[in-house]
Motif scaffolding. Sequence first.
Motif, short mmCIF file in Angstrom:
data_model
loop_
_atom_site.label_atom_id
_atom_site.label_comp_id
_atom_site.label_asym_id
_atom_site.label_seq_id
_atom_site.Cartn_x
_atom_site.Cartn_y
_atom_site.Cartn_z
N ALA A 5 0.92 -1.27 -0.14
CA ALA A 5 0.08 0.10 -0.24
C ALA A 5 1.04 1.44 0.01
O ALA A 5 1.97 1.18 0.59
N LEU A 6 0.32 2.06 -0.42
CA LEU A 6 0.93 3.47 -0.66
C LEU A 6 0.22 4.85 -0.45
O LEU A 6 -1.07 4.67 -0.94
N TRP A 7 0.62 5.71 0.36
CA TRP A 7 0.04 7.20 0.47
C TRP A 7 0.90 7.98 -0.23
O TRP A 7 2.21 8.15 0.11
N ILE A 8 0.14 8.66 -0.95
CA ILE A 8 0.77 9.73 -1.88
C ILE A 8 0.29 11.14 -1.51
O ILE A 8 -0.78 11.25 -0.87
N ASN A 9 0.94 12.27 -2.14
CA ASN A 9 0.55 13.61 -1.92
C ASN A 9 0.17 13.91 -0.62
O ASN A 9 -1.00 14.53 -0.18
N ALA A 10 0.97 13.41 0.39
CA ALA A 10 0.73 13.94 1.86
C ALA A 10 1.81 14.90 2.29
O ALA A 10 2.93 14.94 1.80
N HIS A 11 1.46 15.42 3.33
CA HIS A 11 2.44 16.25 4.20
C HIS A 11 2.81 14.87 5.41
O HIS A 11 1.70 14.64 6.04
N LEU A 12 3.99 14.80 5.72
CA LEU A 12 4.12 13.97 6.92
C LEU A 12 4.89 14.95 8.19
O LEU A 12 5.81 15.51 7.97
N ALA A 13 4.12 14.66 9.10
CA ALA A 13 4.83 14.95 10.65
C ALA A 13 5.40 13.50 11.19
O ALA A 13 4.81 13.00 11.96
N ALA A 14 6.51 13.23 10.64
CA ALA A 14 7.29 12.01 11.13
C ALA A 14 7.45 11.88 12.46
O ALA A 14 7.97 10.88 12.79
N MET A 15 7.89 13.04 13.07
CA MET A 15 8.08 13.28 14.55
C MET A 15 9.51 12.69 14.85
O MET A 15 9.70 12.55 16.00
N THR A 16 10.30 12.67 14.10
CA THR A 16 11.59 12.34 14.04
C THR A 16 12.19 13.69 14.79
O THR A 16 11.81 14.59 14.30
N PRO A 17 13.38 13.59 15.37
CA PRO A 17 13.88 14.72 16.31
C PRO A 17 14.71 15.77 15.43
O PRO A 17 15.39 16.69 15.92
N ASP A 18 15.19 15.16 14.21
CA ASP A 18 16.06 16.11 13.31
C ASP A 18 15.56 17.44 12.98
O ASP A 18 16.26 18.28 12.45
N LYS A 19 14.24 17.63 12.90
CA LYS A 19 13.70 18.90 12.48
C LYS A 19 12.44 19.17 12.95
O LYS A 19 11.86 18.21 13.38
N PRO A 20 11.73 20.36 13.18
CA PRO A 20 10.45 20.55 13.93
C PRO A 20 9.36 19.74 13.16
O PRO A 20 9.07 19.61 11.94
N TYR A 21 8.80 19.00 14.14
CA TYR A 21 7.88 17.89 13.73
C TYR A 21 8.30 16.70 12.83
O TYR A 21 7.48 15.84 12.24
N GLY A 22 9.49 16.72 12.46
CA GLY A 22 10.10 15.94 11.38
C GLY A 22 9.37 16.00 10.10
O GLY A 22 9.08 14.99 9.47
N ILE A 23 8.88 17.16 10.00
CA ILE A 23 7.91 17.72 8.51
C ILE A 23 8.57 17.05 7.15
O ILE A 23 10.01 17.37 7.20
N LEU A 24 8.02 16.64 6.23
CA LEU A 24 8.56 16.42 5.16
C LEU A 24 7.18 16.75 4.11
O LEU A 24 6.07 16.00 4.35
N ASN A 25 7.26 17.64 3.37
CA ASN A 25 6.10 18.04 2.64
C ASN A 25 6.17 17.43 1.28
O ASN A 25 7.03 16.85 0.82
N ASN A 26 4.72 17.33 0.52
CA ASN A 26 4.77 16.88 -0.56
C ASN A 26 5.33 15.46 -0.77
O ASN A 26 6.15 15.11 -1.81
N ALA A 27 4.79 14.45 0.25
CA ALA A 27 5.94 13.09 0.47
C ALA A 27 4.74 12.03 0.21
O ALA A 27 3.68 12.05 0.04
N ALA A 28 5.71 10.97 0.13
CA ALA A 28 4.58 9.49 0.13
C ALA A 28 5.19 8.60 1.14
O ALA A 28 6.43 9.05 1.76
N LEU A 29 4.43 7.79 1.48
CA LEU A 29 5.17 6.60 2.47
C LEU A 29 4.50 5.18 1.86
O LEU A 29 3.15 4.99 1.58
N ALA A 30 5.21 4.27 1.89
CA ALA A 30 4.95 3.19 1.45
C ALA A 30 4.98 1.85 2.62
O ALA A 30 5.74 2.05 3.44
N VAL A 31 4.10 1.01 2.27
CA VAL A 31 4.13 -0.12 3.53
C VAL A 31 4.13 -1.44 2.67
O VAL A 31 3.45 -1.59 1.69
#
Length: 408
Positions: A5-31
């Motif tokens: 399954a694939l989620w596309i055209n998303a904004h991710l608040a990945a919550m990784t500590p490397d940047k605020p909210y771990g934000i990644l805009n215009n992103a996708a996530l595959a499972v």
Amino acid sequence: MSCDALWINAHLAAMTPDKPYGILNNAALAVSGREITWVGAMEDLPPETLSEAREVFDVKGGWITPGLVDCHTHLVHGGNRAREFEMRLQGVSYEEIARRGGGIRSTVAATRAADEGALFAQSARRLRSLMAEGVTTLEIKSGYGLDLETEIKMLRVAGLLGERFPVTVCPTYLGAHALPPEFEGDSEGYIDFVCSQVLPKIASDRLATAVDAFCEKIGFTPEQTEKVFKAAVQHGLRVKLHAEQLSDQGGASLAARYGALSADHLEHLTETGARALAESGTVAVLLPGAFYYLRETRTPPVDLLRRYGVPMAVSTDCNPGTSPVGSLLLMVNMACTLFRLTPEEALAGVTRHAAKALGLEQRIGTLEPGKDADFVVWDIGEPAELAYAVAFNPCRQVVRHGVTTARS
């Protein structure tokens, strides 16, 4: 790369500590299966991943966060304590209600009287409320039985909830919660009973993954709490602690000495305790629902926790007496409005840091390849909205272990 399954055209608040909210805009996530296999910008998405995905979800500019984690609940119990809520509003203190035989003891009576089916049905209603807002993992404590039979019954119900519902349940044995009537005036005898009879059974039957205690003037002394911790460690169980809620008993430092997963409440935490938590890596769990219901005025020392870099989790403390709360999003708001956490800190408190408070930070809490595919799709314009609005649930889709469990 295989992709179920694939989620596309998303904004991710990945919550990784490397940047605020771990934000990644215009992103996708595959499972694939139950795991996240790829996270990245849409422009970097391998073409074969899109073409080979069995199912594609177009998020259309919505946001995805990790599944929410409620790391401190007393969700399984019988009855309610609405009458005691009324008493507190009339000026009777929590401590006085407990001394009159109310408080935890009244719930003990109701829980002992309920059979397993009744407990399951009552608890399932509470669980559904949490899941509707994106909770995919939660802790459930025992502690309203205070005898061997009922404590086992509670933990079995907690396990059954995890089997029957698409949610991960972490059961915790909280025998040292209050003194049961059969041990009136004999707290040492009760602690011996907990350590020598109940804990070995809980451990051998693998009914719990951690052990908790209530270290407080109206609960158990630090010395008694340490006996419980020693027994827990001997049986291979992690520990955590209700600490410094109503007074400073040095519970946080005690928890830190035993490498506790978390120390919870902490309104009366001192600098010594904060330093100890930082050194041990123990998570501070903040419980604004209990603070609110008890009308406390002393807030946890958030600035002190920040100064020492102690991770702060946020939880409902869902319980019948001091936090009958079924909304983790409300607690995110209260953590900001009452305790002055930032929205980012509060969201980390119900994802990354809450996962650490359960010892699950390697599996959940952030959106990263290799972690469990537990996440939530939200109809929001920015992550801060999850802390901003009350009673407007923007949850669009909940995914646990790669399977959609709820959709709006």
